[in-house]
Scaffold this motif. Sequence first.
Motif, PDB file in Angstrom:
ATOM      1  N   PHE A   1     -11.858   4.357  -2.787  1.00  0.00           N
ATOM      2  CA  PHE A   1     -11.497   2.984  -3.178  1.00  0.00           C
ATOM      3  C   PHE A   1     -12.033   2.000  -2.131  1.00  0.00           C
ATOM      4  CE2 PHE A   1      -8.908  -0.814  -3.115  1.00  0.00           C
ATOM      5  CZ  PHE A   1      -8.843  -1.155  -4.451  1.00  0.00           C
TER       6      PHE A   1
ATOM      7  N   GLY B   1      -3.651  15.835  -8.229  1.00  0.00           N
ATOM      8  CA  GLY B   1      -4.076  14.602  -7.558  1.00  0.00           C
ATOM      9  C   GLY B   1      -5.566  14.421  -7.350  1.00  0.00           C
ATOM     10  N   TYR B   2      -6.375  15.447  -7.621  1.00  0.00           N
ATOM     11  CA  TYR B   2      -7.819  15.310  -7.408  1.00  0.00           C
ATOM     12  C   TYR B   2      -8.462  14.598  -8.600  1.00  0.00           C
ATOM     13  CZ  TYR B   2      -7.457  18.273  -3.316  1.00  0.00           C
ATOM     14  OH  TYR B   2      -7.136  18.742  -2.077  1.00  0.00           O
ATOM     15  N   GLU B   3      -9.656  14.050  -8.376  1.00  0.00           N
ATOM     16  CA  GLU B   3     -10.350  13.288  -9.412  1.00  0.00           C
ATOM     17  C   GLU B   3     -10.844  14.215 -10.526  1.00  0.00           C
ATOM     18  OE1 GLU B   3     -11.268  13.279  -6.176  1.00  0.00           O
ATOM     19  OE2 GLU B   3     -11.259  11.222  -5.442  1.00  0.00           O
ATOM     20  N   TRP B   4     -10.778  13.728 -11.765  1.00  0.00           N
ATOM     21  CA  TRP B   4     -11.395  14.479 -12.863  1.00  0.00           C
ATOM     22  C   TRP B   4     -12.918  14.433 -12.699  1.00  0.00           C
ATOM     23  CZ3 TRP B   4     -14.850  12.916 -16.682  1.00  0.00           C
ATOM     24  CH2 TRP B   4     -15.160  13.910 -17.620  1.00  0.00           C
ATOM     25  N   TYR B   5     -13.456  13.272 -12.337  1.00  0.00           N
ATOM     26  CA  TYR B   5     -14.893  13.191 -12.107  1.00  0.00           C
ATOM     27  C   TYR B   5     -15.179  13.490 -10.638  1.00  0.00           C
ATOM     28  CZ  TYR B   5     -19.714  12.000 -11.867  1.00  0.00           C
ATOM     29  OH  TYR B   5     -21.070  12.093 -11.644  1.00  0.00           O
TER      30      TYR B   5
ATOM     31  N   ALA C   1     -15.036   3.511 -11.481  1.00  0.00           N
ATOM     32  CA  ALA C   1     -16.221   2.817 -10.959  1.00  0.00           C
ATOM     33  C   ALA C   1     -17.286   3.843 -10.591  1.00  0.00           C
ATOM     34  CB  ALA C   1     -15.837   1.965  -9.755  1.00  0.00           C
ATOM     35  N   THR C   2     -16.868   4.918  -9.912  1.00  0.00           N
ATOM     36  CA  THR C   2     -17.813   5.958  -9.500  1.00  0.00           C
ATOM     37  C   THR C   2     -18.413   6.656 -10.717  1.00  0.00           C
ATOM     38  OG1 THR C   2     -16.516   6.285  -7.491  1.00  0.00           O
ATOM     39  CG2 THR C   2     -18.075   8.027  -8.084  1.00  0.00           C
TER      40      THR C   2
ATOM     41  N   ALA D   1     -10.920   3.500  -8.543  1.00  0.00           N
ATOM     42  CA  ALA D   1     -12.258   3.717  -7.971  1.00  0.00           C
ATOM     43  C   ALA D   1     -12.986   4.855  -8.673  1.00  0.00           C
ATOM     44  CB  ALA D   1     -12.152   4.006  -6.480  1.00  0.00           C
ATOM     45  N   GLU D   2     -12.221   5.835  -9.195  1.00  0.00           N
ATOM     46  CA  GLU D   2     -12.846   6.977  -9.868  1.00  0.00           C
ATOM     47  C   GLU D   2     -13.668   6.515 -11.071  1.00  0.00           C
ATOM     48  OE1 GLU D   2     -10.114  10.004 -11.211  1.00  0.00           O
ATOM     49  OE2 GLU D   2     -11.686  11.029 -12.344  1.00  0.00           O
TER      50      GLU D   2
ATOM     51  N   MET E   1       0.814  -1.204   0.000  1.00  0.00           N
ATOM     52  CA  MET E   1       0.000   0.000   0.000  1.00  0.00           C
ATOM     53  C   MET E   1       0.859   1.271   0.000  1.00  0.00           C
ATOM     54  SD  MET E   1      -3.038  -0.939   2.614  1.00  0.00           S
ATOM     55  CE  MET E   1      -4.379  -2.025   2.173  1.00  0.00           C
TER      56      MET E   1
ATOM     57  N   ARG F   1      -8.742   9.549  -2.413  1.00  0.00           N
ATOM     58  CA  ARG F   1      -8.480   8.339  -3.218  1.00  0.00           C
ATOM     59  C   ARG F   1      -8.632   7.084  -2.362  1.00  0.00           C
ATOM     60  NH1 ARG F   1      -8.606   9.556  -8.672  1.00  0.00           N
ATOM     61  NH2 ARG F   1      -7.262  11.323  -9.149  1.00  0.00           N
TER      62      ARG F   1
ATOM     63  N   TRP G   1     -15.854   1.513  -1.967  1.00  0.00           N
ATOM     64  CA  TRP G   1     -16.376   0.521  -2.920  1.00  0.00           C
ATOM     65  C   TRP G   1     -16.208  -0.897  -2.372  1.00  0.00           C
ATOM     66  CZ3 TRP G   1     -19.540   0.557  -6.900  1.00  0.00           C
ATOM     67  CH2 TRP G   1     -19.723   1.732  -7.623  1.00  0.00           C
TER      68      TRP G   1
ATOM     69  N   VAL H   1      -3.793   1.969  -8.239  1.00  0.00           N
ATOM     70  CA  VAL H   1      -4.874   1.026  -7.928  1.00  0.00           C
ATOM     71  C   VAL H   1      -6.041   1.778  -7.281  1.00  0.00           C
ATOM     72  CG1 VAL H   1      -5.493  -1.021  -6.581  1.00  0.00           C
ATOM     73  CG2 VAL H   1      -3.243  -0.879  -7.661  1.00  0.00           C
ATOM     74  N   LEU H   2      -5.721   2.650  -6.322  1.00  0.00           N
ATOM     75  CA  LEU H   2      -6.773   3.421  -5.646  1.00  0.00           C
ATOM     76  C   LEU H   2      -7.544   4.278  -6.646  1.00  0.00           C
ATOM     77  CD1 LEU H   2      -4.987   4.724  -2.402  1.00  0.00           C
ATOM     78  CD2 LEU H   2      -6.391   2.691  -2.680  1.00  0.00           C
ATOM     79  N   GLU H   3      -6.809   4.832  -7.636  1.00  0.00           N
ATOM     80  CA  GLU H   3      -7.436   5.742  -8.601  1.00  0.00           C
ATOM     81  C   GLU H   3      -8.465   5.037  -9.473  1.00  0.00           C
ATOM     82  OE1 GLU H   3      -3.746   8.932  -8.834  1.00  0.00           O
ATOM     83  OE2 GLU H   3      -4.120   7.601 -10.529  1.00  0.00           O
TER      84      GLU H   3
ATOM     85  N   PHE I   1       0.544   1.750  -5.915  1.00  0.00           N
ATOM     86  CA  PHE I   1      -0.723   1.501  -5.232  1.00  0.00           C
ATOM     87  C   PHE I   1      -1.712   2.638  -5.422  1.00  0.00           C
ATOM     88  CE2 PHE I   1      -3.473   1.173  -1.435  1.00  0.00           C
ATOM     89  CZ  PHE I   1      -4.016  -0.057  -1.733  1.00  0.00           C
ATOM     90  N   LEU I   2      -1.185   3.881  -5.531  1.00  0.00           N
ATOM     91  CA  LEU I   2      -2.066   5.020  -5.756  1.00  0.00           C
ATOM     92  C   LEU I   2      -2.842   4.826  -7.062  1.00  0.00           C
ATOM     93  CD1 LEU I   2      -2.915   7.658  -4.391  1.00  0.00           C
ATOM     94  CD2 LEU I   2      -1.199   8.839  -5.767  1.00  0.00           C
TER      95      LEU I   2
ATOM     96  N   ALA J   1      -6.360  15.269  -1.367  1.00  0.00           N
ATOM     97  CA  ALA J   1      -6.526  14.535  -2.633  1.00  0.00           C
ATOM     98  C   ALA J   1      -6.255  13.051  -2.429  1.00  0.00           C
ATOM     99  CB  ALA J   1      -5.604  15.112  -3.705  1.00  0.00           C
TER     100      ALA J   1
END
Lengths: 256, 288
Positions: B136, A249-253, A46-47, A43-44, A31, B132, B139, A39-41, A36-37, B128
Amino acid sequence: MTRKLLTRRSFLHVGTTAAIAGVGYAGYRAMSAPGFLGVLESAEYATLNAQRALLSGQPLAREFSPSDMSPVFKANGTTMPGGVVYQEFLANNFSSWRLRVDGLVANPMSLSMAELKRAPQRTQITRHDCVEGWSAIGKWTGVPLGHILEQAQLAPNARYVVFHCLDDVYEDSGRYYESVDLFDAFHPQTILAHSMNDQALPVAHGAPLRLRVERQLGYKHAKYLTRIEVVDSYKNVAQGNGGFWEDRGYEWYAGI
Amino acid sequence: MTEIATPDNDVAAPAPREIVYRHRVVTRVTHWVNALCFTLLLMSGLQILNAHPALYWGQFGADNDTAFIEFFAARPDGRDGELKGFTRVGPVTFETTGLFGVSNDSDGDVRVIAMPGWATIPTNRDLATGRRWHFFFAWLFVINGAVAVGASVLNGHLRRDLLPEKRELRPRHILGDIWNHARLRLPKGDEAKRYNVLQKVSYLGVGLLLLMMIMTGLTMSPGINASAPWMLDLFGGRQSARTIHFLAASATVAFVVVHLAMVLLAGPINEIRSMITGRFVVPPENKS
């Protein structure tokens, strides 16, 4: 007696504890790894996909009544753009300001404030949600972005609308920018607002023109607009993540 | 190895060890995934809270509006006084220096921040990256929770083990169970093979808290607000949902503290092993 120090049962206990510790440590190392970041990203996406399915009927964000409005609407990010260009606009009350609309369009335009105000208008009292967690309710009037894009006539490969702004968020940060896709660009509540709470848009809130994209967080609502560029991909704009905060680092969506 | 005596044979009066298969594999796996997700959601959630450490009631709320709960730093003894951390809940303000409002970072330097670095992911201020992590594991948490609930309904875990029976809901029975817990007299023998009524109510209750956290979390999403505006009405607005999200997380932390204390009291190795391998050594009845 000494042989009993390591019985089968205690061996299993030690073994299990060691295994848990090992898995835990491996998990912690994994992690902490830079990959790993990424992998976390994931989720965006999926959302984004889940919310797009839920919003396929293009429902409106809630609109409030005047009595629901915040007594003070917090201003965030840039509240007074520096630089000669903006100060000149401010000195002449934005009479020399124009909005450029270009990129993948058949009919590039350069619009004055008077022309924007002659276009169809929409007024909405909506809630503004900052990524930090606070919310404020205000009244916005402006031109639906979809109307401007129809006038500009999108090319078949148009996918995103990039908003170029006049402000640097901090010294040498580069100009603020944002982007939305056509799904949000053509939503009826997505407007280019020139008025807030029945007054001309204040400088702290993005004068003379800002974006309202009501089903996303505040950083998507670009202020101090100067140019709208239609593109097929935002990869070639600035650092390629689709916006100023997205490059940090913030989400585009930003629907959540 | 197998020829060597087990420790039980050393005990003077060797009672036969009764081992029951207590937890199914789906219960054990979803329990640990849930524990991991909750820990990471809590720590990344506190990181997100640090960006605006004030909680409001209603549809809106920002700097100029009255907060219900806030974490802040101040110098109560004047400009040259010591920097102290405070937590205000409604009309009551507590000094919380070292924990909330003002705390030390890993170098020992004084830091003005709502939640201390050791409690957040990442340790430094980074909204930020905190987001994340939060979304994650949100979900994973929702998928895992759906598997746990679905399996519990289908395999009878909910009906057989979790839903209290009618006789267990009698005030006399509940008070008796509370009295036994207060004296730390934990169930033994056959009574230990099943959940007691306080356990049942606690496990169902924490399930409802976790569901509440998912719902209030979704109610903070402007996208979900447009597709399900009824959720705004259910919780009384986005800022109310945010406050309830925080309170439900706090209540879940309180559950975890009691849960871990009960595991320690009931015999941590046996209890933890039963949630890993499924096998549980039934504590023998007291002879006295």
